[in-house]
Write an enzyme that holds these catalytic residues in place. Structure first.
Site, PDB file in Angstrom:
ATOM      1  N   GLU A 138      16.988   9.472 -11.071  1.00 58.85           N
ATOM      2  CA  GLU A 138      17.728   8.258 -11.439  1.00 58.85           C
ATOM      3  C   GLU A 138      18.795   7.903 -10.407  1.00 58.85           C
ATOM      4  O   GLU A 138      19.322   6.788 -10.418  1.00 58.85           O
ATOM      5  CB  GLU A 138      18.353   8.417 -12.821  1.00 58.85           C
ATOM      6  CG  GLU A 138      17.331   8.403 -13.939  1.00 58.85           C
ATOM      7  CD  GLU A 138      17.971   8.318 -15.313  1.00 58.85           C
ATOM      8  OE1 GLU A 138      19.073   7.747 -15.435  1.00 58.85           O
ATOM      9  OE2 GLU A 138      17.373   8.838 -16.272  1.00 58.85           O
ATOM     10  N   GLU A 170      19.688  13.739 -11.755  1.00 58.09           N
ATOM     11  CA  GLU A 170      19.169  13.144 -12.987  1.00 58.09           C
ATOM     12  C   GLU A 170      17.655  12.891 -12.921  1.00 58.09           C
ATOM     13  O   GLU A 170      17.187  11.759 -12.950  1.00 58.09           O
ATOM     14  CB  GLU A 170      19.916  11.845 -13.311  1.00 58.09           C
ATOM     15  CG  GLU A 170      21.395  12.049 -13.543  1.00 58.09           C
ATOM     16  CD  GLU A 170      22.121  10.756 -13.899  1.00 58.09           C
ATOM     17  OE1 GLU A 170      21.506   9.681 -13.801  1.00 58.09           O
ATOM     18  OE2 GLU A 170      23.301  10.830 -14.266  1.00 58.09           O
ATOM     19  N   HIS A 182      13.977  12.230 -14.007  1.00 57.05           N
ATOM     20  CA  HIS A 182      13.502  11.476 -15.172  1.00 57.05           C
ATOM     21  C   HIS A 182      11.988  11.658 -15.315  1.00 57.05           C
ATOM     22  O   HIS A 182      11.528  12.570 -15.949  1.00 57.05           O
ATOM     23  CB  HIS A 182      13.901  10.004 -15.011  1.00 57.05           C
ATOM     24  CG  HIS A 182      13.727   9.193 -16.245  1.00 57.05           C
ATOM     25  ND1 HIS A 182      14.737   9.007 -17.152  1.00 57.05           N
ATOM     26  CD2 HIS A 182      12.666   8.512 -16.722  1.00 57.05           C
ATOM     27  CE1 HIS A 182      14.303   8.247 -18.143  1.00 57.05           C
ATOM     28  NE2 HIS A 182      13.048   7.931 -17.908  1.00 57.05           N
ATOM     29  N   HIS A 201      13.067  15.970 -20.428  1.00 57.31           N
ATOM     30  CA  HIS A 201      12.759  14.557 -20.678  1.00 57.31           C
ATOM     31  C   HIS A 201      11.271  14.252 -20.606  1.00 57.31           C
ATOM     32  O   HIS A 201      10.635  13.974 -21.605  1.00 57.31           O
ATOM     33  CB  HIS A 201      13.551  13.681 -19.704  1.00 57.31           C
ATOM     34  CG  HIS A 201      13.578  12.239 -20.079  1.00 57.31           C
ATOM     35  ND1 HIS A 201      12.532  11.387 -19.827  1.00 57.31           N
ATOM     36  CD2 HIS A 201      14.521  11.487 -20.697  1.00 57.31           C
ATOM     37  CE1 HIS A 201      12.824  10.184 -20.276  1.00 57.31           C
ATOM     38  NE2 HIS A 201      14.034  10.222 -20.810  1.00 57.31           N
TER      39      HIS A 201
END
Length: 260
Positions: free
Chosen positions: A249, A233, A235, A193
């Site tokens: 996240e 998660e 980010h 990401h």
């Protein structure tokens, strides 16, 4: 820790040349500014519903940002004057107060200053890397891999721009003349990401789908590191004080020691 209330869905934040921090408010379609003592102000781009997303300081003393929902790039001066440009050279200036969505839907996302005096940005749905000069001329460089869906982008120590391909499980590198090289990740489902330059001269990136972070050297050698929880998660990622800091996240921050 101090928490400051700002507009809906703040997305990205960057230091400005005025000593303040500038950020995008995706949910309220504004550009925000916050001083170190917490004074907040915001500015409205001409295109309504544009969806400000990425933001970075430019070499011209202004902040540059993407309008992801409108296929446009914005420039804001330190006193709040905003100019907009088509991200892909195909849209027309919108009528005052109108909401305009690009027919090509390229979804310009993250942005970074390049070593060539221009701003570079990812075209997530256009499957390309964009470049815009200080006078608003744009160029798009298509990616070799279909549906690569680039997101994060950062200038590397080698004078190139490095970016993540969340849809292809790859890390990309583009030189200022538009030459693209892609590197496959060990886990093609890792969904990289964000990316940033590390204190060790390598690039570091988050692997949102795998719950880890990765490191890639400028000659393409990749190392994967696990975070404590596979479902965290990861980010955003940034280098600070000799380490990497990662926003999760699930509601936490992770500090990653850089191997020596």
């Amino acid at each position: 820790m101090t928490v400051h209330s700002v507009g809906a869905k703040p997305m990205m934040i960057a230091q400005g040349p005025d000593g303040a921090l500038w950020f995008t408010e995706y949910g309220t379609h504004r550009i925000g500014r916050i001083t170190v003592d917490g004074a907040v102000s915001s500015f409205v781009p001409p295109t309504a519903g544009g969806g400000p997303y990425g933001i970075a300081a430019g070499p011209d003393g202004a902040m540059w940002f993407t309008l992801s929902a409108a296929d446009r790039i914005g420039r804001i001066t330190m006193d709040g004057d905003i100019t907009e440009y088509p991200a892909s050279g195909v849209t027309e200036p919108p009528a005052p107060g109108a909401t305009q969505h690009s027919p090509c839907g390229t979804f310009p996302s993250a942005m970074a200053a390049g070593p060539d005096g221009a701003m570079w940005f990812t075209l997530n749905q256009g499957n390309a890397i964009g470049r815009i000069t200080m006078d608003g001329l744009t160029t798009a460089h298509p990616l070799p891999t279909e549906a690569a869906a680039p997101v994060g982008i950062a200038q590397g120590p080698d004078g190139a721009l490095w970016f993540t391909e969340i849809g292809a499980g790859q890390i990309g590198r583009i030189t200022v003349d538009g030459t693209v090289t892609e590197y496959l990740l060990p886990d093609r489902q890792a969904r990289p990401h964000a990316v940033t330059g590390g204190p060790d001269g390598a690039l570091w990136f988050t692997e949102w789908g795998r719950g880890g972070v990765g490191r890639i050297t400028t000659d393409g050698r990749i190392t994967a590191y696990d975070l404590p929880r596979a479902d965290c998660e990861p980010h955003g990622i940034a280098a600070y004080d000799g380490a990497l800091w990662c926003a999760l996240e699930t509601g936490s921050l992770a500090r990653i020691e850089v191997p020596r």
